[in-house]
Structure formats: structure tokens, C-alpha cells
Design a protein around this motif. Structure first.
Motif, PDB file in Angstrom:
ATOM      1  N   VAL A 102      48.297  50.657  44.612  1.00 25.55           N
ATOM      2  CA  VAL A 102      48.571  52.082  44.847  1.00 25.55           C
ATOM      3  C   VAL A 102      47.562  52.527  45.902  1.00 25.55           C
ATOM      4  O   VAL A 102      46.378  52.691  45.608  1.00 25.55           O
ATOM      5  N   ASN A 103      48.031  52.695  47.116  1.00 25.66           N
ATOM      6  CA  ASN A 103      47.120  52.999  48.220  1.00 25.66           C
ATOM      7  C   ASN A 103      46.712  54.470  48.206  1.00 25.66           C
ATOM      8  O   ASN A 103      47.546  55.355  48.358  1.00 25.66           O
ATOM      9  N   VAL A 104      45.428  54.668  48.010  1.00 25.80           N
ATOM     10  CA  VAL A 104      44.931  56.030  47.835  1.00 25.80           C
ATOM     11  C   VAL A 104      44.375  56.580  49.143  1.00 25.80           C
ATOM     12  O   VAL A 104      43.627  55.896  49.851  1.00 25.80           O
ATOM     13  N   GLY A 105      44.767  57.798  49.454  1.00 21.66           N
ATOM     14  CA  GLY A 105      44.163  58.560  50.537  1.00 21.66           C
ATOM     15  C   GLY A 105      43.370  59.708  49.937  1.00 21.66           C
ATOM     16  O   GLY A 105      43.930  60.584  49.280  1.00 21.66           O
ATOM     17  N   MET A 106      42.064  59.676  50.143  1.00 18.45           N
ATOM     18  CA  MET A 106      41.166  60.662  49.533  1.00 18.45           C
ATOM     19  C   MET A 106      40.857  61.770  50.540  1.00 18.45           C
ATOM     20  O   MET A 106      40.401  61.468  51.650  1.00 18.45           O
ATOM     21  N   ILE A 107      41.095  63.016  50.176  1.00 16.13           N
ATOM     22  CA  ILE A 107      40.716  64.134  51.048  1.00 16.13           C
ATOM     23  C   ILE A 107      39.507  64.826  50.436  1.00 16.13           C
ATOM     24  O   ILE A 107      39.605  65.438  49.368  1.00 16.13           O
ATOM     25  N   GLY A 108      38.375  64.698  51.110  1.00 19.35           N
ATOM     26  CA  GLY A 108      37.121  65.246  50.579  1.00 19.35           C
ATOM     27  C   GLY A 108      36.147  64.124  50.298  1.00 19.35           C
ATOM     28  O   GLY A 108      36.535  62.954  50.167  1.00 19.35           O
ATOM     29  N   VAL A 151      43.980  51.163  45.414  1.00 18.92           N
ATOM     30  CA  VAL A 151      43.322  50.551  46.583  1.00 18.92           C
ATOM     31  C   VAL A 151      42.772  51.695  47.432  1.00 18.92           C
ATOM     32  O   VAL A 151      43.482  52.679  47.682  1.00 18.92           O
ATOM     33  N   LEU A 152      41.542  51.576  47.853  1.00 18.48           N
ATOM     34  CA  LEU A 152      40.911  52.639  48.642  1.00 18.48           C
ATOM     35  C   LEU A 152      41.348  52.500  50.094  1.00 18.48           C
ATOM     36  O   LEU A 152      40.705  51.853  50.898  1.00 18.48           O
ATOM     37  N   LYS A 153      42.424  53.132  50.418  1.00 21.56           N
ATOM     38  CA  LYS A 153      43.044  52.912  51.724  1.00 21.56           C
ATOM     39  C   LYS A 153      42.415  53.765  52.819  1.00 21.56           C
ATOM     40  O   LYS A 153      42.129  53.272  53.905  1.00 21.56           O
ATOM     41  N   ALA A 154      42.263  55.042  52.545  1.00 19.44           N
ATOM     42  CA  ALA A 154      41.763  55.923  53.613  1.00 19.44           C
ATOM     43  C   ALA A 154      41.038  57.117  53.002  1.00 19.44           C
ATOM     44  O   ALA A 154      41.397  57.599  51.932  1.00 19.44           O
ATOM     45  N   ALA A 155      40.022  57.577  53.718  1.00 20.01           N
ATOM     46  CA  ALA A 155      39.302  58.789  53.331  1.00 20.01           C
ATOM     47  C   ALA A 155      39.417  59.787  54.468  1.00 20.01           C
ATOM     48  O   ALA A 155      39.429  59.394  55.647  1.00 20.01           O
ATOM     49  N   CYS A 156      39.474  61.053  54.135  1.00 19.83           N
ATOM     50  CA  CYS A 156      39.786  62.056  55.158  1.00 19.83           C
ATOM     51  C   CYS A 156      38.918  63.298  55.019  1.00 19.83           C
ATOM     52  O   CYS A 156      38.721  63.811  53.907  1.00 19.83           O
ATOM     53  N   ALA A 157      38.370  63.759  56.143  1.00 23.72           N
ATOM     54  CA  ALA A 157      37.663  65.044  56.187  1.00 23.72           C
ATOM     55  C   ALA A 157      37.557  65.452  57.646  1.00 23.72           C
ATOM     56  O   ALA A 157      37.720  64.613  58.551  1.00 23.72           O
ATOM     57  N   GLY A 206      33.694  51.890  50.666  1.00 23.72           N
ATOM     58  CA  GLY A 206      34.626  50.809  50.941  1.00 23.72           C
ATOM     59  C   GLY A 206      36.056  51.259  51.203  1.00 23.72           C
ATOM     60  O   GLY A 206      36.990  50.502  50.941  1.00 23.72           O
ATOM     61  N   TYR A 207      36.230  52.476  51.697  1.00 27.44           N
ATOM     62  CA  TYR A 207      37.571  52.859  52.146  1.00 27.44           C
ATOM     63  C   TYR A 207      37.897  52.093  53.421  1.00 27.44           C
ATOM     64  O   TYR A 207      37.039  51.918  54.290  1.00 27.44           O
ATOM     65  N   GLU A 208      39.133  51.670  53.533  1.00 25.18           N
ATOM     66  CA  GLU A 208      39.505  50.812  54.669  1.00 25.18           C
ATOM     67  C   GLU A 208      39.559  51.567  55.991  1.00 25.18           C
ATOM     68  O   GLU A 208      39.370  50.980  57.049  1.00 25.18           O
ATOM     69  N   SER A 209      39.839  52.849  55.915  1.00 31.21           N
ATOM     70  CA  SER A 209      40.029  53.597  57.169  1.00 31.21           C
ATOM     71  C   SER A 209      39.695  55.061  56.946  1.00 31.21           C
ATOM     72  O   SER A 209      39.486  55.481  55.800  1.00 31.21           O
ATOM     73  N   ILE A 210      39.661  55.828  57.999  1.00 31.59           N
ATOM     74  CA  ILE A 210      39.410  57.268  57.871  1.00 31.59           C
ATOM     75  C   ILE A 210      40.442  58.072  58.650  1.00 31.59           C
ATOM     76  O   ILE A 210      41.127  57.553  59.534  1.00 31.59           O
ATOM     77  N   GLU A 211      40.528  59.327  58.282  1.00 31.69           N
ATOM     78  CA  GLU A 211      41.308  60.316  59.033  1.00 31.69           C
ATOM     79  C   GLU A 211      40.486  61.602  59.092  1.00 31.69           C
ATOM     80  O   GLU A 211      39.672  61.851  58.219  1.00 31.69           O
ATOM     81  N   ALA A 221      49.292  57.585  47.475  1.00 31.65           N
ATOM     82  CA  ALA A 221      48.821  58.682  46.614  1.00 31.65           C
ATOM     83  C   ALA A 221      47.726  59.444  47.343  1.00 31.65           C
ATOM     84  O   ALA A 221      46.875  58.845  47.995  1.00 31.65           O
ATOM     85  N   ILE A 222      47.765  60.756  47.197  1.00 31.03           N
ATOM     86  CA  ILE A 222      46.737  61.603  47.816  1.00 31.03           C
ATOM     87  C   ILE A 222      45.868  62.200  46.722  1.00 31.03           C
ATOM     88  O   ILE A 222      46.373  62.732  45.734  1.00 31.03           O
ATOM     89  N   ASP A 223      44.578  62.098  46.942  1.00 31.19           N
ATOM     90  CA  ASP A 223      43.621  62.718  46.018  1.00 31.19           C
ATOM     91  C   ASP A 223      43.063  63.963  46.706  1.00 31.19           C
ATOM     92  O   ASP A 223      42.405  63.871  47.747  1.00 31.19           O
TER      93      ASP A 223
END
Lengths: 380, 380, 380, 380
Positions: free
Chosen positions: B5-11, B38-44, B58-63, B77-79
Motif C-alpha cells: 500500500v503505497n503511502v503518500g504522507m502530507i506533512g 510502503v513509504l512511497k512519498a512525503a510532501c510539504a 526512508g520515504y522513496e521520494s518527495i513532492e 493512500a494519502i496521509d
């Protein structure tokens, strides 16, 4: 980028899991360290079991012979998580191979073994430590800081208990898979090496060395089935052990451990009384330190329950975690131990407890067992 | 192999760390689940900060634009870990993009926003949940199990407090980096949405819905410097809030929250009194549940302190951790929430609290704020 | 030789015993006082019962008509230990006869009655007091001393509960012998006058007057048999009452009382939060005061449990009793009240709480009951 | 009318007050007894002091020579409240004169003295008892009842501490007025006879006799000024004493006492662990008994804190006092002892602990002191 420290783990039981979790959390919570562990290989005789363990936790590879693991060039550090009777042989082989060593407690089966192990690591000059993890529960580390500040004044008393209740049933077997702690062949002793060793390590760390002891041990249930044979045989471990002692600083010590104290699952308690301040702590509420400070205003003196979770450097390790008031748990002591080991590599310093430190505990354990047998006071 | 489950974290703040740790621990401790994060991407918005966060965890990528994150095909999934005033827009966009949503609490700025969000996820049929994490502290989950068994009998009272003391200093700014919870623009309210919302969510879960409320709020320090402007302006959040209520089951409720209770860092306490049994719990010793059972023999009746750490299915979630007597901490509630979300995907069922569940809490919060303003009883 | 204060006791129930014990212990433990009580006469309608009471406790004589008791020249002070609906008439008669008055709490059935009573004693200038005994539990008196020193700083919060569980059974009758507290005719109200009145008295003493309140009451069991008639009739008392309030000093108050909190026999708890210090206390461990002092060194801050039993003037009243560490109990609050009343005679000063002080509590109680009925905020 | 038991009290110190209060409360709270004490005479060498004591407490007369007191026909019972080195002579004289005896603990200076005393009372057949008052704290009496019911199963462990901190200051004199407990001449020993004797009496009562012991003692401050001489001399009492033991029932015991445990005023704690149930109690919260019952439902097992204040026969002695939830204190143990002594006269039965019972404790104390001196295990 941090320098990787490639870990080879031998064993996969309760402690194998606890140490592994420690390695995995270290870079998340202590990212500033310049050495960081890598889960390179896990090792045990059963291929199926160690493969399952490696898959669950993310070890890159497995071995089924610890000698092969030690022989691998891509392994920097060996974690010894096997029954006590195997510590010596593995540790010496590691030292000779120039590997770093993280050895589960107690150090050895007895002082003689421990001496050999100390000599081996000191000759090889390999970084090493012994997993007496309770030193790194923040409340215990805070106790150490307070004691080192001299705030307690002259020390009069130290007392510690480690009370459990999981072996009361007569139907519980002795020894075998997951129960080697109940088998004197594998464990060396019963509660003395398993539980009291923890109490003694912390006591020496906080209050200095022990000079002499008078002990008693008891085996309440005399015969149990052994899982290996299916036969009922004499139980040779100590179910309970208590001892009195003198510390080198003149204070008195009282220690007790048992697996027959109904109602206590893992109640490790310690208390130290100084002329100016007293401290106490217990494992079942490990996030609190109780403090009595005689300097407090008279009418307002009392035991303070300190919730050890403050930030800003107030409480050891806690800046790394959440926010004040939010407690951490048992497993964090291992994360802290890993982090401190990595930091010791950064700084080129030893990481306590060293084998030599753990040998002091072993000496007390041996004296305790001799005293109980001889019904005499024994010098340490 | 588990389905990722590829997670995109905002914050990337306090909650960003807590959720991320939850994702990382899930496969270690709940390896049997057939979905795993799976820690796919983090975003801020700040590229430097989010890159540092991604590197550490250990997020694979950022936005740097959440719309781009949502647009990515490799994100499942978006957090949502951003201030409350951004929840609605992001959540609705996620739903429309067919992403799963794990939204930080409170659900929204108000009921109207919350309703829109509910409609969006229900229309899109995306799996979703709201991070009211305290439901998954094992002692609280155990309380739920006991209550559901009917053991408490008729319920008469429910009371909860959430007491903190970190804003007493007049020098503390309002709002700005890491302090948006003190800014009504970003947070919607003060302690009501931040702290009482937790108490209300647990209360509804344990004791059913609330019918009406009478509340009071207070702002003790009227003006503070705002970090964004450097100017001293009127404080518009509630520093403290208390309310009385009736539950639909006829029991009475009493709730209080403040950031001005000197000595309490994060003292969330709850108690429920039934005709046959009462339960109480607090966050500063979260591994214990206190139980009074009227069925106990008369002379031996008393409040029992249950150390919620037993195995063999006795205590929820605890089989996954260490051994009886060894406590876990705050962060584990998030690990459990992640595991339950993954399990809900395995089973094709919702994972509570859903947006609709969280809307119930929002309704009470809105009624509380209205009541405090109008000095009246308000129906929920 | 001390001047005798000849006491005429009206009533022989729970409070009659508690007050009488107070009179008898006074000369033993406070021998330095220059006024000392003498058990001159006991009075009740039932001759048999009052004779038995007088014999047990050592009253010199009995009366069966309180008017005759008041008329006696050899009586100096009247102790009013009868149901609330009789307080006013007796107290006013006492004042007119120039007798000292020790009146059981609450002062009266309502504010109007209380006003009359105040005027009567103030006109007659007779020494008098109301038995809000908890002011004289040493831990509570210590709290008062600390608060008066200013150590708490600005006060933000005050909260108090009085939780009991003795009326949960549906089979308990309402009213009648020993149960008049359950009968609105005799008691005026339920928990509000019986239990909350204690909480309010202490609160006003510690934190000043209350400006406005919003309350709710509940009667959980709607009909019960009345002992007097044997018939099941509507219950008119409040089984539970909670209220929010503002104190004149700007702090917030939250109060709750019930007889339906399973597991609590007599759990009167209070807590006060100031900017610099917080205090809390509870009746089920009445010999302890908990103190959080923000001035303590940061790393060592915590709630202190003060065992209020020190000598040398540290802890109020305790020099009179045993040695440090040895607790006293509930009944001692009455001994202290008697001693303070005698001391007030020695010094020619009032002994709080006076009727006027108790009227303040009555005002809050009345406002609470009105608020609960009207579902509105009420000024006090 | 009850039969008067005319008491002659020898001594007027802390215990003199505590016993006297016991005599005075007995008829108030136990009016049904057919024997009741009368304060006939108080005796001490200092006429001024004993007259003041008699005046305060209401003794009818005084004596300055204990032999004259014993010779009086109007005295039925002698209360021996003098230093330990005078117990034997007075007790034997009382027995020979046919007086009842209530002797302060410990029984004697040593076993030899104790044996003589036992023989004297047994020959004279006079009613007698020794003031080991803690047996009659209701929580301790409740523990006895539970243990006697067999609910604990097989007993594994018993541990008790008595921790104080009042002699830490080097400026405190040894011996002299009000300090005879610090003088080996008068007291026989230090904490062993003063504090451990209490622990041992309760232990034997609850868990049966002790077979052997291994002990250590310590005198932390080697020289102190003696009040009698004003000179600094060697301190000969034990400041601290700890011992391990075996009970006859096969369980292990661990005991410790000290006056150097900073933070503890009078912390007498005891715990007993059985296969089915464990109990613990401490003197600083003497109104509570903690109970762990393995029979409780698994998920709800925990230590119960029983507030020992229930009525209806649930909790020993408590029907005599107030209402459930309202605690009594230290002094009540003496009231109960007096009442039980009077009841034993009603029934013509012995009142434990008898001299013979107290001799068992003396034997353990002697063995402990010998063991500490010889550094050996000693049979009792």
C-alpha cells in the motif's frame, strides 16, 4: 551518509526480536549518528526458522552455522542472542575474527568463562558491549545522573527485587524450546543469572561494587518434565534467590528474585537511600522515577513521581521521542543501547557495560550461588 | 508476499513522525497481514524540510505540491497530517482521485466541512480512517471489549479530562511554525478540537452518542505575539473548555480540557461508572486499566490496577509485543491503527473511526463551541 | 481549670456520634485550651433511643423536647444534629435564648432560611459555627495555608467531585429512619445539599466566591418505596448533580456529585491549578496532600505525595497526635473543629465557617438547583 | 453495667498516651462489652510529670513507685509502658500480685528474660497480652482472615520492611529522655527490638514460625553524644538490620529495618505471596489492603486496592466506626486491642499475643542478633 555497521544476529528468540527492533529504530530516531546498523545476516541452526525470522525483520541473508557467519567479510558486528552456555565460545571466536560483539546478558556461565571472554576482547581490541538494557530506560539513566551529581549525599541503603510469577504451575516443563532459561545446563542458574544479574548490574552502576554477600536459594517445585526427554527429572535451577550484601561504599544491599511471586509479572524494583535524597523505580511503570528530596521545604516534603518524558535535555533520551507526558516502553531501552553503541563508534570510546563491567556482575552472581550452597558469607 | 500500500504522507511534524513510525513497524510486528504499507512519498511546501524528513525516515521520494502527490499513479493512500483548515480540500481531492485516506483528527474545521468530506469518501467508496489513535491503546481497547460484553450493567456516568500545562507562559507566541494549534485560523478552535475531540471520540465509541451539551470556554491570556507578524494580537482560541452532557443511553457526561493545569503534561483521563462495574484509564500511565467489579467478593472489593500486557489473547494487541509485565508506549497506538487499517483492506471492511464516525465528534465539538458562546444548552 | 462549655446535643445519628466524639477527645489532645466541652444533655423525641445514646457516650442527662433543652440554664451550647428542615427553627430559638450554636451542615433548606438564621445569630451575638468538617482535615488545612501564602500564583482551575455508590440498588427505600437524606422533605435536596455543599464550602474557603453556575441534575431511579408509608412514590431528590462555574478570581470551576458511581464509597476529591503550583487531595486517602511545584528543578518535577503527619509545626494539628508517619482519620476533623471552637471562645473571635460563611455555600446550592431546573446560567 | 477493670498505667510517654486513648475510647465504641477499663492510677518516678499526665487524661490518682501501684487493691490490671529493661521485673511482680498485665512490646531484653516472664504469668494464670498493636489494624486483621481461609494456597514468600529516617542527623544524641530507644542499655537493641519485632510478630501470626535466619546489622554513625553524660561515646545499637529466613511452612522470608531510609517516616510494609493469591499492606496507608487474586478472570487480573472501611461485617472492627469510605488511623489499633482484651475477659479466653506468643518473636530477634554477630545461619 552514515557508515554502515553490518550486523550478524545469532538467535531469533525474544531477545533476537528486541535487539533487531533496536537496530531498525536507530536511524529513524537517532539520524545524527555517523554509524548506523544494517541487518546483514541472521543465523540459527534451523534454516526454516531463521529464514522466517529474516523475512519478517528484513535481514538480507541467513546462515545456519555461526562459524560461517563470523567468517564472512561483510559482517562487522555479531549479536550473540543464544543460551548462556554458548556465549563464551562464540564471543572468543568473534574477538579472534576481529568482529565487534554485542552479547546478551549474563556475560557467561561463570567467572572463569567471563575472564576468558574479557581477555579475548581486550586483546583483540574489538568494540563490544553486554545487553544489560535497563541502564538505558530513561528513568534509570536519570537516576544515574542524579547520583553522579552527588545529590544523594552519603548512601546508606540499596535494595532491589525482581519478582515474577510465571513458573508457579507444576505442569510447566523445565528446559527445551523457548524454555532454556529453566534448564541449568543451558542457563547456568535460574533466577540468579536471569533476573538478579539485571539487578546487580544496575546496582553496581549506580552504587559501586559489592564486597561480600550472604545468600539463600530455593527450588520450590522439585521435579518437572523436561521437554527434551519427556521425563520428569530433578529441577536444578534456583526458583528464588535472595541475598544481603555490603557495598564498597559502606552501604547495605538487599536483593531478591523469584518466579513464584503471584501477581508480579516483571516487577523489577530498585531503591537507593542517601542522607539527602532517595530514589526508587520499578519496571512495571518504567516511565516514572520516584524522588524524595530532603532539601524540599519541610511541610511540602514527599515522594515525587517524575514522569520521565520531558524535552529540552531534561530527561535522557526523551528529546528523541514524542512530546512531554507521552510515555515510551520497554523496547526503547534497546534502541538507546544500539544508539549509544553507534555513538561509541563515532567517538572511539567503549560502550558500557563492557565485558569487564559485566564480569563484576558475574562475580557477584558466583559468590551468591556459592554462599547459598555453603550457607556462609562470601567475599566477591 | 503482502500487497504493498503505497503511502503518500502530507506533512512532517509531530504527527507525521508518529504515523510514519506506525507504517514502518507494521510489517515487523504484524507480518501476517496481507497488505503492508510502503513509504512511497512525503510532501510539504518546503523542499529542504521534506527532503530531510524523507531521508530520515526512508520515504522513496518527495513532492512539494500535494496536488501532484495525489495525481501520482504510484500512490495508493494519502496521509493527511496538515493543519485542520486544509483537511477538507485535500480529503475531497483524494476521494475524487480514488485514493485511500488516513486523515489526522479532528476531521474538519466544523460540521459543514465534515459533511462534505463524508459525502466525498462515501461516494468514492475509498477506504479511509481518522487518526483518533487512543482507541488503540490496548487498555482502552480492553475497556471497549469489557463494555461491549455488557459487564458494566446500566451506565450512569462518563467523565473525561484532558489536562496540559504547556501554554501557561505569557511569552509563548500564538500560531506559526509548530504552533499552529494555537492559531484559530489554522486549528478552528483551541483545546476543543485538539484535546476534547479525543475525549469525545473515545466517549462515543465506549458509551454511545451525545444528545445535548452545556459548555463554557475561557481564554486566560488575552493577547499574545503571533509568530507570523511579530505583533501582539488578540488570542482567539479557547485555552480551556468544559462541558456537561447527556448521552443517548441516559447517562451523564462531564468533560474538561485545558492547557493551564500546572503539573499535567498530557493527562487524558476517562472513567465510566456502570451499575455492576466501573473502569478508568489515564494517558500518563497508559498501560494500565483500573477496574472495579461489584461482583467481587464483598470484603475483597477494590479498584484493580490491570497491567495490560498479557498474552494468549487476554489483552488486545499485546501478543504482538514482548512478554507480560513489559509495557509499550504512546507510539504503539499508531502502529495498531496502521495494522487495523491494513487488516481492513485484507477483509474488505471499514476501519473505524470512519469519516462518518469522526463527524459525530465534530457535531459535539460544534455544539460545545456554540453552547459556550450562547451560554445555553445545545442539542447535538 | 478550663471553663466548662455545657453542650446540649440534639440528635443521635451518625453526626451525633461524630460530634460527641469530638467533644470527648478535645481535653485529651488539646489540654491547653481554656474552654472545654462538657456533655451535659442529649435530646431526641424517642426517650429510649436518646437514653441509650446518653448512656453510651456519657451525657449527664436527656431531654425529649428540644425547646426544653434550650430553656435549661445549665446548657451553654446547642449542637444541632437533626435533619435540615429543622435547622432554622431550632437555630433561631437558640440565638434568642443566647445559646452558642454548632449547627450541622448544610446551614438551611435554602437561602431565605439561611438569611433568617444569620440575622438571628448576628443580632444575638452568640458564638456559632457550621460543621463543614473537611476544612479541618490537616491536609486540607495545609492546602489552605499554602494557597494563602500565594505560592500557587494565578489560579486557573478548581475541580471537585464527591462520588458515592450506596443508592444504586432499586430496593433501597427513600426516606425514613437513618435515610432522611433521601427524602426531599427532610433534606431539601439530594446530593447537592448533602455532598456538593461540602465541595462548595471548601472551594469558597480555598478559592473565593463563585459568580455564576450552570448545572444539571438527574434522578436515575424514578420511584422508590418510602419507609414512612410503605408505598412506592416518585423520588424527588437529585441522585446526581454536576455544575460548571466561574469564580470571582477568574478561575473556572467544575463540580460533580453522585451516589451512583460504582466503586467509590466517599471519594471527595479536589484539585486546584495555579500558574506556579497545583494541589490535590481526596477523602479516601485523607492524610495525604499532593503537590506539584513548578519551582522544583526541571528534571525532578513531579507530583509529590505529602504524608501530612509531621510535627514541629510543619503540618496543622499534627503535633497533637502521634509521631510522623502515623496517620489519623476522618473523625479527627471533628475533634479539630471542637478545639478550634473552644479556642475561638478563649480568644473572643468567630469560628469559621460562620452562618454567614455557610450562607455563601447555600447561595451556590440554590443557584445550582435553579440552573438545573431552568437549564440556564444563574448568577450566585 | 459493665464490670470495671481498674487500670494502673506505668509510664507516660508516646505509648502511655496511645494505650490510655485506647482505654478511653473502648466504652464509647464497644459499649456491648461486659468489662470496661477505668483509668485508676498513673505511675512514674517524676511526680510533676505523672500528675500532669494524670490530669490531662483523667487518671484518678498517681503513684511514683511502681511497687506501690502493684500493691494497691483497687488496681486490677497493670499497663507496662516503660523501657524494655524494666519489663521483666515489673511483669513478674504483677503476676505474683495477681494483676492482669498489658505489656508494651518487645516482651523482654532477650529470650531468657522472656521465658521467666512466661512462666510467671502462666503460673499465676493472670490475663495478659503484649501490645503488638499492628495485628489489630483492620487491614492486617483482614489479611489474617483471608490467609486463615486458605485462599492463598501454598505460600512461597513473605517479605517485610520497617523503614524510618529520623536518626540520620549526626547531632541527634543517643539515649536519655524520650530517646531511650537509642540506648542499648535501656532498649536491648536498636531497630531489631523496636521495629523488626513488629514485623516478626505479624509474620508469625500470618505465616507461622521461623526456623532459621541469616542476618546483618549496621551502625552507621559510630559515636554520638549521650544525653545522660553529655559525652560522645560509642553507639552500641543497630541502626539497621536485615535478615533472610525460612518459615516452617517452607516459604522464604526477607526482612529489613532501618532508621536511615530517607523519605520514609514509618513505612512498615508486608507482602505475602501464595500460589493462588498475594496480599500486601503498608503502615503509611494503613486503611488499605492490596490483593491479587489469581482466580479473577484473566484479562481483568490486577492488584486490588481494598479500602478497608466497609460495614455489615465485611471488614473487621469497622462496623464500630463511621461509614464506608471514611478511614480510621493509627490509634485505633490500640482501641481494638483494649476491646479485644476486655472481650477476652468476658469470654474467659486468652488475648493474643500472649507472653508465650511474644516469646516466639523474641527468639527470632535473638537469633537475628546472634547471626549478625557471628555471620552465620542460626536456628530459632
Amino acid at each position: 551518509m552514515a557508515t554502515p555497521v553490518n550486523v550478524g544476529m545469532i538467535g531469533y528468540g525474544f531477545m533476537g526480536r528486541a535487539h533487531t527492533n533496536g537496530y531498525k529504530r536507530c536511524p529513524d530516531f537517532f539520524p545524527e549518528l555517523r554509524h548506523q546498523p544494517v541487518l546483514k545476516a541472521a543465523c540459527a541452526r534451523s534454516e526454516d526458522k531463521i529464514q522466517a525470522f529474516a523475512d519478517q525483520w528484513g535481514y538480507e541473508s541467513i546462515e545456519t552455522d555461526w562459524r560461517k557467519l563470523i567468517a564472512r567479510d561483510d559482517i562487522d558486528a555479531i549479536d550473540i542472542c543464544v543460551p548462556n552456555n554458548l556465549h563464551k565460545e562464540i564471543a572468543i571466536a568473534c574477538a579472534e575474527a576481529g568482529k565487534m560483539i554485542l552479547c546478551e546478558k549474563p556475560l557467561a556461565m561463570n567467572v572463569a568463562e567471563g575472564e576468558e571472554m574479557c581477555k579475548a576482547v581486550e586483546k583483540a581490541k574489538v568494540p563490544h558491549t553486554v545487553w544489560y538494557n535497563y541502564r538505558r530506560v530513561p528513568a534509570v539513566t536519570l537516576a544515574k545522573q542524579i547520583i553522579e551529581s552527588g545529590a544523594l549525599g552519603r548512601i546508606f541503603h540499596y535494595r532491589a527485587n525482581f519478582l515474577q510469577d510465571w513458573t508457579i504451575s507444576e505442569d510447566l516443563p523445565q528446559g527445551g524450546q523457548a524454555l532454556w532459561r529453566l534448564d541449568a545446563e543451558a542457563a547456568g542458574s535460574g533466577v540468579t543469572g536471569d533476573l538478579l544479574a539485571h539487578c546487580i548490574d544496575t546496582a553496581i552502576w549506580l552504587n559501586g561494587t559489592v564486597s561480600d554477600v550472604s545468600a539463600m536459594t530455593e527450588t520450590f517445585i522439585k521435579e518437572r518434565v523436561h521437554q527434551a526427554t519427556g521425563e520428569k527429572t530433578k529441577v536444578t535451577i534456583d526458583d528464588a534467590c535472595a541475598f544481603m550484601c555490603h557495598f564498597s561504599n559502606g552501604s547495605l544491599g538487599l536483593f531478591e528474585s523469584t518466579r513464584y511471586a503471584r501477581g508480579h509479572k516483571a516487577l523489577y524494583t530498585l531503591e537507593i537511600n542517601g542522607s539527602e535524597m532517595s530514589l526508587r523505580w520499578d519496571l512495571e511503570d518504567l516511565h516514572r522515577l520516584e524522588v524524595f528530596d530532603h532539601k524540599d521545604e519541610g511541610a511540602l516534603r514527599g515522594w515525587k513521581s517524575v514522569h520521565v518524558s520531558d524535552h529540552g535535555g531534561e530527561h535522557p533520551y526523551m528529546d528523541k521521542w514524542w512530546v512531554p507526558g507521552l510515555q515510551i516502553g520497554y523496547e526503547h531501552s534497546f534502541v538507546h543501547h544500539v544508539a549509544d553503541f553507534m555513538k561509541s563508534l563515532d567517538e572511539g570510546k567503549p560502550c558500557g557495560p563492557t565485558f569487564r563491567d559485566a564480569l563484576e556482575t558475574q562475580k557477584v552472581c558466583d559468590a551468591v550461588l556459592t554462599s547459598a550452597k555453603e550457607r556462609s558469607w562470601e567475599n566477591v
